[in-house]
Design an enzyme around this catalytic site. Structure first.
Site, PDB file in Angstrom:
ATOM      1  N   LYS A  33      15.537  61.206  38.144  1.00 59.92           N
ATOM      2  CA  LYS A  33      15.191  61.288  36.687  1.00 59.92           C
ATOM      3  C   LYS A  33      14.301  60.319  36.433  1.00 59.92           C
ATOM      4  O   LYS A  33      12.920  60.719  35.377  1.00 59.92           O
ATOM      5  CB  LYS A  33      16.260  60.442  34.785  1.00 59.92           C
ATOM      6  CG  LYS A  33      17.061  61.366  34.611  1.00 59.92           C
ATOM      7  CD  LYS A  33      17.174  63.202  34.838  1.00 59.92           C
ATOM      8  CE  LYS A  33      18.344  63.952  34.744  1.00 59.92           C
ATOM      9  NZ  LYS A  33      17.854  65.600  34.112  1.00 59.92           N
ATOM     10  N   TYR A  77      21.102  58.933  39.770  1.00 60.16           N
ATOM     11  CA  TYR A  77      21.053  59.876  38.473  1.00 60.16           C
ATOM     12  C   TYR A  77      19.978  59.311  38.463  1.00 60.16           C
ATOM     13  O   TYR A  77      18.868  59.962  37.706  1.00 60.16           O
ATOM     14  CB  TYR A  77      21.948  60.287  38.033  1.00 60.16           C
ATOM     15  CG  TYR A  77      21.429  60.638  36.693  1.00 60.16           C
ATOM     16  CD1 TYR A  77      21.931  61.806  35.992  1.00 60.16           C
ATOM     17  CD2 TYR A  77      21.306  60.182  34.769  1.00 60.16           C
ATOM     18  CE1 TYR A  77      21.508  62.694  34.642  1.00 60.16           C
ATOM     19  CE2 TYR A  77      20.817  60.456  34.184  1.00 60.16           C
ATOM     20  CZ  TYR A  77      21.278  61.532  34.390  1.00 60.16           C
ATOM     21  OH  TYR A  77      21.077  62.197  32.371  1.00 60.16           O
TER      22      TYR A  77
END
Ligand code: NAP
Length: 256
Positions: free
Chosen positions: A160, A156
């Site tokens: 991002k 993640y």
């Protein structure tokens, strides 16, 4: 009530959480809104609720990892509403909460496919419509996890961080076309994603929520509307000089 009059906005992952708040606020501000998601039941219910209030919203089933589907749906949105001038790349998953050495290639790829490749596909197929309209605003949901780190969810964080820089590259590539591209970096916002993520910590749910809230200097988690208002600003002409920027909405999390 009319900050987005004349705009046509497609919001990915628009059925629940932050996406649903973005859909509601953009429709209330006068945009015609396309809700794109894979949760058909909630997406259709949201479109129905907005139509009942006299606002303009339609739901399309769209998995952002399927390029052909993304192109077909964005073309249909532009046909239905006459143009496409705002894209909110909101669909995202938090993925497995394991340390790096325990992750499989498949677990890594699932997160990159939705969070990174999904943004690429949607941007790629929205740009021709925005060029045709002569104006556009693309809003990419990154995260505080795309700015600073924490010892959790490695795929993640990577995804991002990628979205943060994809935003700046596209801002430069399309500035001359009057297409602005900005990223939004929420702190922890109470949504199904965060509720599920906190379950992976193994802590008591109330305790996990409290500990997470305390990471924010304001002392509490954010609400989907805190992010939705930021996206309304970035979609509107109020932000006409803003591109390649990072809108951090995090209750002070990254200010330390
Ligand atoms: P959420 O509650 O999980 O909602 C995300 C929505 O996106 C769900 O309806 C989900 O459907 C949908 N979605 C997932 N994969 C998709 C795909 N391949 N194609 C189309 N739709 C898909 O998430 P959220 O908390 O509102 O987060 C929205 C965005 O903000 C994400 O990009 C997230 O990373 C970012 N963000 C959130 C927070 C936070 O604290 N909540 C903080 C920073 C950044 P399913 O239910 O079927 O998966």
């Amino acid at each position: 009530m009319d900050r987005l009059n004349g705009k046509v906005a497609a919001v990915t992952g628009g059925s629940v959480g932050i996406g649903a708040a973005v859909v509601r606020r953009m429709a209330e501000e006068g945009a015609r809104v396309a809700i794109l998601d894979r949760d058909d039941h909630k997406g259709q219910a949201l479109a129905g609720e907005l139509k009942d209030r006299g606002l303009t919203a339609n739901y399309w089933h769209c998995d952002v990892t399927d390029e052909q589907q993304v192109k077909r749906v964005l073309d249909e949105v532009a046909d239905t509403f006459g143009s496409l001038t705002v894209l909110v790349n909101n669909a995202g998953i938090s993925g497995p909460n394991k340390p790096t050495h325990e992750l499989s290639e498949e677990e890594w790829d699932i997160v990159q496919n939705v969070n990174v490749k999904g943004v690429f596909f949607c941007t790629k197929h929205a740009i021709p419509h925005m060029k045709k309209a002569g104006i556009g605003s693309i809003i990419n949901l990154s995260s505080i996890y795309g700015l600073i780190s924490a010892p959790d969810v490695p795929p993640y964080h990577a995804s991002k961080g990628a979205v943060r820089l994809m935003t700046k590259t596209d801002a430069l590539l399309y500035a001359a076309d009057k297409i602005r591209v900005n990223s939004v970096h929420p702190g922890f916002i109470w949504t199904p994603m965060v509720e599920n993520h906190l379950k992976t910590t193994g802590m008591d749910p109330e305790k996990a929520r409290q500990v997470t809230a305390e990471l924010h200097p304001v002392g509490h988690l954010g609400e989907p509307d805190d992010i939705a208002w930021g996206t309304v600003y970035l979609a509107s002409d109020e932000s006409k000089f803003v591109t390649g920027s990072e809108l951090v909405i995090d209750g002070g999390y990254t200010a330390r």
